[in-house]
Design a protein around this motif. Structure first.
Motif, PDB file in Angstrom:
ATOM      1  N   ALA A  58      79.502  24.994  29.499  1.00 50.43           N
ATOM      2  CA  ALA A  58      79.398  25.018  30.958  1.00 50.43           C
ATOM      3  C   ALA A  58      79.116  26.419  31.492  1.00 50.43           C
ATOM      4  O   ALA A  58      78.473  26.581  32.521  1.00 50.43           O
ATOM      5  CB  ALA A  58      80.685  24.488  31.576  1.00 50.43           C
ATOM      6  N   GLY A  59      79.608  27.433  30.796  1.00 53.83           N
ATOM      7  CA  GLY A  59      79.487  28.801  31.303  1.00 53.83           C
ATOM      8  C   GLY A  59      80.738  29.168  32.088  1.00 53.83           C
ATOM      9  O   GLY A  59      81.265  28.335  32.830  1.00 53.83           O
ATOM     10  N   HIS A  60      81.194  30.403  31.922  1.00 58.28           N
ATOM     11  CA  HIS A  60      82.494  30.762  32.505  1.00 58.28           C
ATOM     12  C   HIS A  60      82.494  30.732  34.025  1.00 58.28           C
ATOM     13  O   HIS A  60      83.520  30.479  34.652  1.00 58.28           O
ATOM     14  CB  HIS A  60      82.950  32.123  32.001  1.00 58.28           C
ATOM     15  CG  HIS A  60      82.025  33.234  32.400  1.00 58.28           C
ATOM     16  ND1 HIS A  60      82.345  34.136  33.357  1.00 58.28           N
ATOM     17  CD2 HIS A  60      80.776  33.549  31.994  1.00 58.28           C
ATOM     18  CE1 HIS A  60      81.327  34.979  33.510  1.00 58.28           C
ATOM     19  NE2 HIS A  60      80.375  34.643  32.689  1.00 58.28           N
ATOM     20  N   GLU A  61      81.311  30.941  34.651  1.00 61.20           N
ATOM     21  CA  GLU A  61      81.274  30.901  36.117  1.00 61.20           C
ATOM     22  C   GLU A  61      81.728  29.533  36.601  1.00 61.20           C
ATOM     23  O   GLU A  61      82.432  29.421  37.607  1.00 61.20           O
ATOM     24  CB  GLU A  61      79.853  31.164  36.644  1.00 61.20           C
ATOM     25  CG  GLU A  61      79.287  32.514  36.283  1.00 61.20           C
ATOM     26  CD  GLU A  61      78.454  32.462  35.021  1.00 61.20           C
ATOM     27  OE1 GLU A  61      78.677  31.565  34.174  1.00 61.20           O
ATOM     28  OE2 GLU A  61      77.583  33.327  34.861  1.00 61.20           O
ATOM     29  N   THR A  62      81.283  28.485  35.870  1.00 66.19           N
ATOM     30  CA  THR A  62      81.664  27.132  36.259  1.00 66.19           C
ATOM     31  C   THR A  62      83.176  26.938  36.098  1.00 66.19           C
ATOM     32  O   THR A  62      83.841  26.408  36.991  1.00 66.19           O
ATOM     33  CB  THR A  62      80.893  26.121  35.391  1.00 66.19           C
ATOM     34  OG1 THR A  62      79.516  26.461  35.453  1.00 66.19           O
ATOM     35  CG2 THR A  62      81.086  24.711  35.886  1.00 66.19           C
ATOM     36  N   ASN A  83      84.892  35.133  27.329  1.00 65.93           N
ATOM     37  CA  ASN A  83      84.627  33.964  28.159  1.00 65.93           C
ATOM     38  C   ASN A  83      85.455  32.766  27.705  1.00 65.93           C
ATOM     39  O   ASN A  83      85.833  32.664  26.537  1.00 65.93           O
ATOM     40  CB  ASN A  83      83.142  33.620  28.106  1.00 65.93           C
ATOM     41  CG  ASN A  83      82.309  34.718  28.711  1.00 65.93           C
ATOM     42  OD1 ASN A  83      82.774  35.431  29.610  1.00 65.93           O
ATOM     43  ND2 ASN A  83      81.091  34.889  28.209  1.00 65.93           N
ATOM     44  N   GLU A  85      84.887  29.671  27.014  1.00 65.94           N
ATOM     45  CA  GLU A  85      84.459  28.783  25.936  1.00 65.94           C
ATOM     46  C   GLU A  85      84.408  29.480  24.577  1.00 65.94           C
ATOM     47  O   GLU A  85      84.202  28.833  23.550  1.00 65.94           O
ATOM     48  CB  GLU A  85      83.101  28.160  26.291  1.00 65.94           C
ATOM     49  CG  GLU A  85      83.247  27.091  27.362  1.00 65.94           C
ATOM     50  CD  GLU A  85      81.949  26.783  28.068  1.00 65.94           C
ATOM     51  OE1 GLU A  85      81.289  27.754  28.504  1.00 65.94           O
ATOM     52  OE2 GLU A  85      81.589  25.607  28.194  1.00 65.94           O
ATOM     53  N   ALA A  95      83.643  19.905  32.573  1.00 61.81           N
ATOM     54  CA  ALA A  95      83.231  20.400  33.890  1.00 61.81           C
ATOM     55  C   ALA A  95      82.552  19.293  34.692  1.00 61.81           C
ATOM     56  O   ALA A  95      82.698  19.209  35.904  1.00 61.81           O
ATOM     57  CB  ALA A  95      82.296  21.585  33.726  1.00 61.81           C
TER      58      ALA A  95
ATOM     59  N   THR B  12      75.592  35.225  38.624  1.00 60.95           N
ATOM     60  CA  THR B  12      76.474  34.195  39.177  1.00 60.95           C
ATOM     61  C   THR B  12      75.786  33.338  40.237  1.00 60.95           C
ATOM     62  O   THR B  12      75.906  32.118  40.202  1.00 60.95           O
ATOM     63  CB  THR B  12      77.742  34.831  39.759  1.00 60.95           C
ATOM     64  OG1 THR B  12      78.175  35.804  38.819  1.00 60.95           O
ATOM     65  CG2 THR B  12      78.827  33.814  39.963  1.00 60.95           C
ATOM     66  N   TRP B  19      74.079  24.965  38.240  1.00 62.84           N
ATOM     67  CA  TRP B  19      75.103  24.020  37.813  1.00 62.84           C
ATOM     68  C   TRP B  19      75.146  22.813  38.723  1.00 62.84           C
ATOM     69  O   TRP B  19      75.312  21.685  38.274  1.00 62.84           O
ATOM     70  CB  TRP B  19      76.467  24.714  37.746  1.00 62.84           C
ATOM     71  CG  TRP B  19      77.450  23.842  37.066  1.00 62.84           C
ATOM     72  CD1 TRP B  19      78.574  23.298  37.578  1.00 62.84           C
ATOM     73  CD2 TRP B  19      77.361  23.360  35.720  1.00 62.84           C
ATOM     74  NE1 TRP B  19      79.201  22.508  36.648  1.00 62.84           N
ATOM     75  CE2 TRP B  19      78.466  22.523  35.491  1.00 62.84           C
ATOM     76  CE3 TRP B  19      76.431  23.524  34.682  1.00 62.84           C
ATOM     77  CZ2 TRP B  19      78.692  21.884  34.297  1.00 62.84           C
ATOM     78  CZ3 TRP B  19      76.661  22.890  33.484  1.00 62.84           C
ATOM     79  CH2 TRP B  19      77.781  22.081  33.297  1.00 62.84           C
ATOM     80  N   ARG B 186      69.109  26.762  29.198  1.00 62.54           N
ATOM     81  CA  ARG B 186      70.177  27.439  29.950  1.00 62.54           C
ATOM     82  C   ARG B 186      69.609  28.599  30.769  1.00 62.54           C
ATOM     83  O   ARG B 186      69.911  28.746  31.945  1.00 62.54           O
ATOM     84  CB  ARG B 186      71.253  27.957  28.995  1.00 62.54           C
ATOM     85  CG  ARG B 186      71.931  26.870  28.173  1.00 62.54           C
ATOM     86  CD  ARG B 186      72.881  27.465  27.144  1.00 62.54           C
ATOM     87  NE  ARG B 186      73.937  28.221  27.781  1.00 62.54           N
ATOM     88  CZ  ARG B 186      75.082  27.708  28.220  1.00 62.54           C
ATOM     89  NH1 ARG B 186      75.323  26.429  28.047  1.00 62.54           N
ATOM     90  NH2 ARG B 186      75.976  28.465  28.804  1.00 62.54           N
ATOM     91  N   LEU B 191      71.907  30.451  33.494  1.00 64.00           N
ATOM     92  CA  LEU B 191      73.018  30.625  32.565  1.00 64.00           C
ATOM     93  C   LEU B 191      72.586  31.555  31.435  1.00 64.00           C
ATOM     94  O   LEU B 191      71.409  31.735  31.183  1.00 64.00           O
ATOM     95  CB  LEU B 191      73.429  29.269  31.988  1.00 64.00           C
ATOM     96  CG  LEU B 191      74.005  28.258  32.975  1.00 64.00           C
ATOM     97  CD1 LEU B 191      73.986  26.870  32.357  1.00 64.00           C
ATOM     98  CD2 LEU B 191      75.429  28.643  33.368  1.00 64.00           C
ATOM     99  N   GLU B 197      77.424  33.480  25.553  1.00 65.15           N
ATOM    100  CA  GLU B 197      78.571  32.946  26.274  1.00 65.15           C
ATOM    101  C   GLU B 197      79.815  32.978  25.381  1.00 65.15           C
ATOM    102  O   GLU B 197      80.916  33.277  25.843  1.00 65.15           O
ATOM    103  CB  GLU B 197      78.266  31.516  26.718  1.00 65.15           C
ATOM    104  CG  GLU B 197      79.326  30.829  27.562  1.00 65.15           C
ATOM    105  CD  GLU B 197      79.495  31.438  28.945  1.00 65.15           C
ATOM    106  OE1 GLU B 197      78.480  31.882  29.524  1.00 65.15           O
ATOM    107  OE2 GLU B 197      80.635  31.467  29.438  1.00 65.15           O
ATOM    108  N   ALA B 198      79.616  32.666  24.096  1.00 65.30           N
ATOM    109  CA  ALA B 198      80.764  32.541  23.196  1.00 65.30           C
ATOM    110  C   ALA B 198      81.145  33.847  22.520  1.00 65.30           C
ATOM    111  O   ALA B 198      82.197  33.926  21.891  1.00 65.30           O
ATOM    112  CB  ALA B 198      80.476  31.481  22.140  1.00 65.30           C
TER     113      ALA B 198
END
Lengths: 156, 248, 386
Positions: A58-62, A83, A85, A95, B12, B19, B186, B191, B197-198
């Motif tokens: 989802a991404g941390h912003e979500t 983050n 996830e 989410a 953001t 999203w 993404r 995104l 992200e991970a």
């Protein structure tokens, strides 16, 4: 026509070739996808198709839009830039439907060691322990809190 | 660390819009994404990689990567003064991290160092893989990502042969070439990639070279960076900071 | 080399024995055609008995050449894309066009022009289904007047002249497919197309020589020794050029010893030692060159020469096949990290296995059998014997 009497068979060959080339051109017009060449030598539609693949993380912003409390704790600690996830795994389904898809809480006795197990190949600045000596199989959150791992009262 | 935070702040806004788009069930290229405004790359700081395997797992989950194949992987290097002879391993692509080396199998002596190197498709600007594709099933997008059209790929495997970095594989059931898409699904929605992200340490950073506010420009100014196998002249766009000469 | 490291995606070998077969078969085509053109363009009268056989051999192998490619594709049903949207920067994309050009414009046309008189005569004399086939092959014209045949001769000559560079193109480009891959140091060499052309000529000439001797024997006729002597002489010369080029490539690599050298050198001394050094260079090149050289200088009896030609020709075929094997498979046995090695397992029954490869090697011989029955290459010979 008498002039071509002895070369007539050759003209027939030319005819066969012309039929072949025409057939090929028809095939080409028929089979080449419409969007081919839109951006370059490829199917232009494939860009949107690839962009339409499902999102799994989802991404941390979500995450942060709902879990503001965790964000506050995290922001103040050492894990500020880790983050959600990275530890909790992909959560786009959660989410999407927070009511029915509930993520499992990770087991800290396994999870933390992924990063913090000492190894000679890890950069020197990175905090790491030999878990077997450090915690002897106890879950890390016995002493540390995951989102801000400093132990309470620890001066460091 | 600081860099990654600033980076996320810039994204953001766009990510929020994207999203909503995803939730609304229309997950295509988001309307505020202009394909010609971007030129994607990645920055990898070798000194920040801890070999946790998060990126490999996240990539596999995000992209449905078949078992035994990798769109990103981590290599563990050990070398000494003889940098031509590094000791390298990558058990299951580093997906489950790295166990300590078995006793007596590592290098000894002076000057031994060890480090992790994450790898992925370099999204080369002059990519040898797209050059050799006979039908136009793999290509560089206008925003600088090398992609594969799975509906068009013949499975001739010429591109796999032409990639100097071993980034491509043939999907065992689909019989088409696959590789890192830089999470095109993404990044076109604001995104970052699943691996970025991970990544817990910010060792990996998605970068947009056409965005003047991207922190990569500041980073490049102050640090030495390198690409893998520069002698191949592929225009690789995965930039490595603190890369050792033994890495190939 | 302390540890065997390959990139994780390299655990699977990409190109199998079928891709070994592909340059081997196209090589035979190019070689056989060049032998045929010796008679036509370069007026080497001695090889005339093999002229038509060489053309039919080239056709039989050319018809099969794309099959191994087709069979190894992950999506054979999409292969038409090569024609519909060929990628101009891809060496492989050009195959379809080079192939079609060679098949339609060069080989089929040349055979048709050369056989036209026979086809028309056969369409008159034959009956039933065969008659229909011959009728179709005449394209509905049964004009075999002196002038029309003379015209065929002229056009045929022009096509042969075009055909020689086309044959070079067909096989040189196969070499280019490998030679232009900078990611692979074992392949990456500008000499690759040239080596491929000369090895193709060697294998094609040897194949036609063997086929001629075998078929003549089977038919109970006498082998034209002057013809075989001439073929062997050309085989010997071209083989020496081919060997020199391959050695030049090898010596250059050893002397230059670039970053890939240690890795490749190790491979040649281990997994490629038998196929490369023993079979390709020793058994498949030096021995036949020695035998052919001996037949050139020693006053050997006719039956002895024939035997030696058969031995040399067979070894040549094995050697050239080994060369294709060592290029295609050898180029995939080491990691592009230059830190490790993989192995190739040849399966027996799988789609890309040994069974398929053997079938695809025999298939052109079957096609050749049909072609020889349909268009007897010995027409003039048998007529003169009668």
């Amino acid at each position: 026509m008498n002039r071509f009497k002895d070369s007539e068979h050759l003209l027939r060959v030319v005819g066969v070739f012309l039929v072949g080339v025409t057939l090929f051109l028809c095939l080409r017009a028929w089979f080449v996808p419409k969007s081919f060449g839109e951006f370059g030598h490829y199917r232009g539609d494939s860009l949107a198709e690839i962009a339409a693949l499902p999102i799994i993380h989802a991404g941390h912003e979500t995450c942060e839009t709902c879990h503001t409390d965790v964000l506050e704790v995290k922001k103040a600690g050492k894990h500020a830039n880790v983050n959600c996830e990275a530890c909790h795994g992909p959560q786009a389904k959660h989410a999407d439907d927070p009511g029915s898809v509930k993520p499992l809480l990770p087991d800290t006795s396994v999870l933390c060691a992924r990063c913090h197990e000492a190894s000679s190949a890890k950069p020197k600045w990175f905090p790491a322990v030999i878990t077997a000596e450090h915690s002897m199989g106890m879950p890390c959150n016995t002493c540390h809190t995951s989102h801000s791992p400093k132990i309470q009262g620890d001066k460091k | 660390m600081n860099m990654s935070r600033r980076f996320f702040i810039t994204l953001t806004g766009a990510a929020g819009i994207a999203w909503e788009h995803v939730l609304a069930g229309t997950p295509e290229i988001s309307p505020n994404y202009k394909i010609t405004d971007h030129w994607w790359a990645m920055l990898i700081d070798v000194d920040k990689c801890i070999g946790c395997g998060n990126c490999v797992r996240a990539c596999a989950a995000e992209n449905n990567v078949p078992e035994g194949f990798f769109r990103t992987w981590i290599e563990r290097y050990q070398d000494d003064e003889h940098i031509q002879d590094p000791l390298v391993d990558s058990p299951n692509g580093g997906m489950n991290g790295f166990l300590p080396r078995a006793a007596g199998t590592g290098l000894t002596g002076n000057g031994v160092k060890e480090f992790f190197v994450p790898k992925l498709c370099n999204h080369c600007a002059d990519s040898p893989c797209t050059q050799v594709c006979p039908v136009g099933a793999t290509f560089t997008t206008p925003d600088g990502v090398v992609l594969i059209d799975e509906k068009y790929c013949l499975g001739c495997r010429y591109c796999v042969q032409a990639c100097p970095y071993g980034c491509r594989y043939i999907h065992p059931e689909k019989n088409v070439a696959q590789k890192c898409t830089l999470c095109y699904h993404r990044i076109t929605k604001g995104l970052t990639t699943a691996c970025c992200e991970a990544c817990p340490t910010g060792s990996r950073q998605l970068a947009d070279l056409k965005n003047p506010n991207d922190p990569i420009h500041e980073f490049m100014k102050k640090h030495s960076v390198q690409v893998l196998k520069p002698q191949m002249a592929t225009g690789a766009k995965v930039y490595y900071a603190n890369l050792d000469g033994s890495v190939r | 080399m302390h540890l065997n490291f390959i990139y994780p995606n390299e655990s699977e070998l990409q190109w199998s024995i079928l891709i070994v077969l592909y340059p081997f078969l196209t090589g035979l085509v190019a070689g056989a055609f060049i032998l045929a053109s010796l008679e036509r363009v370069f007026q080497v009268a001695a090889v005339k008995p093999t002229y038509r056989l060489a053309l039919l051999t080239a056709l039989a192998f050319l018809l099969v050449a794309p099959l191994p490619l087709q069979l190894h594709l992950g999506h054979p049903e999409r292969s038409l894309e090569m024609y519909l949207t060929p990628h101009r920067s891809s060496a492989m994309a050009m195959f379809g066009f080079v192939y079609l050009w060679y098949l339609m414009v060069v080989l089929l046309l040349e055979i048709w022009l050369d056989y036209r008189r026979d086809i028309v005569l056969l369409s008159r004399s034959s009956t039933g289904f065969l008659r229909v086939i011959y009728k179709i092959m005449t394209l509905g014209s049964d004009n075999i007047s002196e002038r029309s045949l003379h015209l065929d001769e002229r056009v045929g000559w022009i096509i042969t002249v075009i055909g020689i560079p086309s044959a070079f193109l067909l096989h040189g480009y196969v070499g280019f497919i490998f030679g232009s891959i900078k990611a692979n140091p074992w392949w990456n060499s500008p000499l690759m197309p040239v080596v491929f052309i000369f090895s193709a000529m060697v294998s094609g000439i040897a194949a036609v020589m063997l086929l001629y001797m075998l078929l003549t024997k089977l038919r109970g006729f006498k082998i034209d020794i002057a013809c075989v002597d001439t073929i062997a002489k050309y085989l010997f010369y071209i083989f020496i050029i081919d060997f020199s080029l391959e050695m030049l490539d090898l010596i250059h690599r050893i002397y230059e010893a670039d970053e890939s050298f240690r890795s490749l050198d190790f491979m040649v001394h281990t997994s490629l030692w038998i196929p490369h050094v023993i079979i390709q260079i020793l058994l498949g090149t030096l021995v036949p060159i020695g035998i052919l050289g001996a037949t050139q200088v020693l006053p050997l009896a006719e039956h002895m020469r024939k035997k030696l030609y058969v031995i040399a020709g067979s070894l040549t075929m094995i050697g050239i096949f080994a060369m294709r094997w060592n290029v295609v498979i050898g180029g995939q046995l080491f990691s592009k990290s230059l830190l490790g090695y993989t192995t190739y397992t040849l399966h027996l029954g799988s789609r890309e296995g040994l069974g398929t490869a053997i079938f695809l090697t025999i298939l052109p011989l079957g096609i050749l059998y049909v072609l020889v029955k349909l268009l007897p290459p010995w027409q003039h010979e048998s007529l003169s014997l009668n």
